[in-house]
Design an enzyme around this catalytic site. Sequence first.
Site, PDB file in Angstrom:
ATOM      1  N   ALA A  93       0.836  -1.196   0.000  1.00  0.00           N
ATOM      2  CA  ALA A  93       0.000   0.000   0.000  1.00  0.00           C
ATOM      3  C   ALA A  93       0.870   1.245   0.000  1.00  0.00           C
ATOM      4  CB  ALA A  93      -0.897   0.006   1.228  1.00  0.00           C
ATOM      5  N   ASP A 107       1.713  -9.214   9.891  1.00  0.00           N
ATOM      6  CA  ASP A 107       2.200 -10.228   8.963  1.00  0.00           C
ATOM      7  C   ASP A 107       2.834 -11.316   9.822  1.00  0.00           C
ATOM      8  OD1 ASP A 107       1.388  -8.686   6.828  1.00  0.00           O
ATOM      9  OD2 ASP A 107       3.381  -7.902   6.402  1.00  0.00           O
ATOM     10  N   GLU A 155      -2.475 -12.810   0.191  1.00  0.00           N
ATOM     11  CA  GLU A 155      -1.392 -12.725   1.165  1.00  0.00           C
ATOM     12  C   GLU A 155      -1.772 -13.586   2.371  1.00  0.00           C
ATOM     13  OE1 GLU A 155      -0.214  -8.761   2.242  1.00  0.00           O
ATOM     14  OE2 GLU A 155       0.170  -8.188   0.164  1.00  0.00           O
TER      15      GLU A 155
END
Length: 187
Positions: A93, A107, A155
């Site tokens: 992003a 993450d 993802e």
Amino acid sequence: MDLDRTILVNRTHPVPEDFSYRIKLVKIPMDEENCILVEEETARAYQALQQHLIDSGLPNSPLSGYRSFERQQVVWDNFIRDHGPEYAARYVAKPGFSEHQTGLAIDVTLYDQNGNDIEDSCASEFETMHHILHQFGFILRYPAGREAITGYDYEPWHIRYVGIQAAEMIYRSQWTLEEYWEQKSQP
């Protein structure tokens, strides 16, 4: 002002300018020497999820959490330099439009039994994690096959804290966060 942990941040919905003033960031360890910052309630939920996964034989650690605008700019610039603008746009992003700037996104790195990173995005270990995220208030933010809705490629490592109630609704309905907000805004 109350913090809405279901806040929608994506390519067309920027992080509100005052959002960083609404969150209390806390540290969670990545390893013995490093840590990441995440929003306080998100940290508690992730630590419970992390321990559950470890107890289930799935070692893991957080790889990335909160990013300031400046840090997101560095990540964006590095992806463009290393992979080009088209690739960067699929996975990263622009500053001001990253969920990592909310402190609600993490993450996660999963490890096999030999301690190696699991890099295959189709690995069953990711699927195992995805099916329990909602129990801890998390969603898989960018699921496979939903790229046209989320604006990002799959993802499997990017999880997002929304709270248990919203996470269970999103999981049961097989929605993305965008679809959740679409339903939420219906009269």
